[in-house]
Design a protein around this motif. Structure first.
Motif, PDB file in Angstrom:
ATOM      1  N   ARG A   1     -33.626 100.517  -5.023  1.00 33.72           N
ATOM      2  CA  ARG A   1     -34.579  99.553  -5.583  1.00 33.72           C
ATOM      3  C   ARG A   1     -35.591 100.190  -6.538  1.00 33.72           C
ATOM      4  O   ARG A   1     -35.913  99.624  -7.564  1.00 33.72           O
ATOM      5  N   ARG A   2     -36.113 101.353  -6.175  1.00 31.44           N
ATOM      6  CA  ARG A   2     -37.275 101.893  -6.887  1.00 31.44           C
ATOM      7  C   ARG A   2     -37.053 103.227  -7.576  1.00 31.44           C
ATOM      8  O   ARG A   2     -37.957 103.721  -8.231  1.00 31.44           O
TER       9      ARG A   2
ATOM     10  N   LYS B   1     -39.268 104.436 -10.747  1.00 28.75           N
ATOM     11  CA  LYS B   1     -39.041 103.730 -12.004  1.00 28.75           C
ATOM     12  C   LYS B   1     -40.350 103.316 -12.639  1.00 28.75           C
ATOM     13  O   LYS B   1     -40.477 103.313 -13.858  1.00 28.75           O
ATOM     14  N   THR B   2     -41.317 102.937 -11.823  1.00 31.35           N
ATOM     15  CA  THR B   2     -42.629 102.533 -12.331  1.00 31.35           C
ATOM     16  C   THR B   2     -43.703 103.334 -11.615  1.00 31.35           C
ATOM     17  O   THR B   2     -43.558 103.664 -10.434  1.00 31.35           O
ATOM     18  N   THR B   3     -44.778 103.624 -12.344  1.00 35.51           N
ATOM     19  CA  THR B   3     -45.906 104.345 -11.774  1.00 35.51           C
ATOM     20  C   THR B   3     -47.175 103.596 -12.129  1.00 35.51           C
ATOM     21  O   THR B   3     -47.412 103.307 -13.311  1.00 35.51           O
ATOM     22  N   PRO B   4     -48.010 103.254 -11.133  1.00 35.58           N
ATOM     23  CA  PRO B   4     -49.266 102.567 -11.439  1.00 35.58           C
ATOM     24  C   PRO B   4     -50.165 103.436 -12.324  1.00 35.58           C
ATOM     25  O   PRO B   4     -50.109 104.664 -12.267  1.00 35.58           O
TER      26      PRO B   4
ATOM     27  N   GLU C   1     -46.642 110.269 -10.671  1.00 31.75           N
ATOM     28  CA  GLU C   1     -45.274 109.790 -10.492  1.00 31.75           C
ATOM     29  C   GLU C   1     -44.750 110.256  -9.129  1.00 31.75           C
ATOM     30  O   GLU C   1     -44.966 111.396  -8.730  1.00 31.75           O
ATOM     31  N   ARG C   2     -44.056 109.378  -8.428  1.00 33.04           N
ATOM     32  CA  ARG C   2     -43.476 109.743  -7.142  1.00 33.04           C
ATOM     33  C   ARG C   2     -42.110 110.376  -7.382  1.00 33.04           C
ATOM     34  O   ARG C   2     -41.295 109.846  -8.137  1.00 33.04           O
ATOM     35  N   ARG C   3     -41.880 111.526  -6.741  1.00 36.50           N
ATOM     36  CA  ARG C   3     -40.614 112.251  -6.876  1.00 36.50           C
ATOM     37  C   ARG C   3     -40.086 112.575  -5.485  1.00 36.50           C
ATOM     38  O   ARG C   3     -40.852 112.900  -4.582  1.00 36.50           O
ATOM     39  N   TRP C   4     -38.759 112.491  -5.324  1.00 40.14           N
ATOM     40  CA  TRP C   4     -38.181 112.805  -4.021  1.00 40.14           C
ATOM     41  C   TRP C   4     -36.761 113.300  -4.176  1.00 40.14           C
ATOM     42  O   TRP C   4     -36.176 113.255  -5.245  1.00 40.14           O
ATOM     43  N   VAL C   5     -36.227 113.791  -3.060  1.00 36.96           N
ATOM     44  CA  VAL C   5     -34.882 114.354  -3.026  1.00 36.96           C
ATOM     45  C   VAL C   5     -34.114 113.715  -1.879  1.00 36.96           C
ATOM     46  O   VAL C   5     -34.681 113.403  -0.844  1.00 36.96           O
ATOM     47  N   ILE C   6     -32.839 113.495  -2.100  1.00 38.55           N
ATOM     48  CA  ILE C   6     -31.934 113.106  -1.021  1.00 38.55           C
ATOM     49  C   ILE C   6     -31.016 114.304  -0.804  1.00 38.55           C
ATOM     50  O   ILE C   6     -30.280 114.713  -1.703  1.00 38.55           O
ATOM     51  N   TYR C   7     -31.115 114.873   0.401  1.00 36.25           N
ATOM     52  CA  TYR C   7     -30.397 116.104   0.717  1.00 36.25           C
ATOM     53  C   TYR C   7     -28.919 115.852   0.954  1.00 36.25           C
ATOM     54  O   TYR C   7     -28.527 114.794   1.435  1.00 36.25           O
ATOM     55  N   ALA C   8     -28.124 116.849   0.656  1.00 36.18           N
ATOM     56  CA  ALA C   8     -26.709 116.846   1.012  1.00 36.18           C
ATOM     57  C   ALA C   8     -26.636 117.441   2.415  1.00 36.18           C
ATOM     58  O   ALA C   8     -26.942 118.604   2.612  1.00 36.18           O
ATOM     59  N   GLY C   9     -26.305 116.637   3.405  1.00 35.24           N
ATOM     60  CA  GLY C   9     -26.283 117.119   4.787  1.00 35.24           C
ATOM     61  C   GLY C   9     -27.635 116.910   5.444  1.00 35.24           C
ATOM     62  O   GLY C   9     -28.422 116.059   5.040  1.00 35.24           O
TER      63      GLY C   9
END
Length: 130
Positions: free
Chosen positions: A22-23, A40-43, A48-56
């Motif tokens: 979604r975001r 996608k949007t930053t107030p 800016e919000r940044r994150w990671v989706i781990y492998a495993g």
């Protein structure tokens, strides 16, 4: 090296994947299979919000330095993967934290490494209080 995911991690991933769909806007991925996103949007006035989706299994030590700086807002854009021009000849290749795994370092004499220590050399003098 793919380890099995715990039930908690599987349930958390359902939520994380929905929020990311979604975001999130994909920025890239690293050689370990981790995928990096930004919002996608930053107030106005917010970072800016940044994150990671781990492998495993999630483990922060699986993030290479090129991406660590980007996640923590040290760099505006992620460094090129394997930035050879930025690497020094004495730097080792990134390894995730192996503590608690079967590949963890076990010194000679450790119970899980045979339990046999090298005999004392005789030059040891124990401290005795005065």
């Amino acid at each position: 090296m793919t380890e099995p995911l715990s039930l908690f991690t599987k349930l958390a991933n359902i939520h994380i994947n929905f929020v990311t769909w979604r975001r999130g806007a994909k920025v890239g991925s690293d050689r370990f299979g981790n995928v990096y996103y930004r919002s996608k949007t930053t107030p106005a006035g917010a970072r800016e919000r940044r994150w990671v989706i781990y492998a495993g299994e999630p483990d922060a030590s699986k993030i290479p330095p090129e991406w660590h700086g980007w996640l923590h807002h040290t760099f505006k854009e992620p460094l090129p993967e394997g930035s050879s021009s930025l690497r020094k000849p004495w730097q080792k290749e990134h390894l995730p934290n192996l503590s608690g795994s079967t590949q963890a370092y076990r010194p000679p004499g450790h119970a899980l490494a045979g339990g046999e220590r090298v005999a004392a050399t005789g030059d040891y003098e124990p401290w005795t209080p005065a």
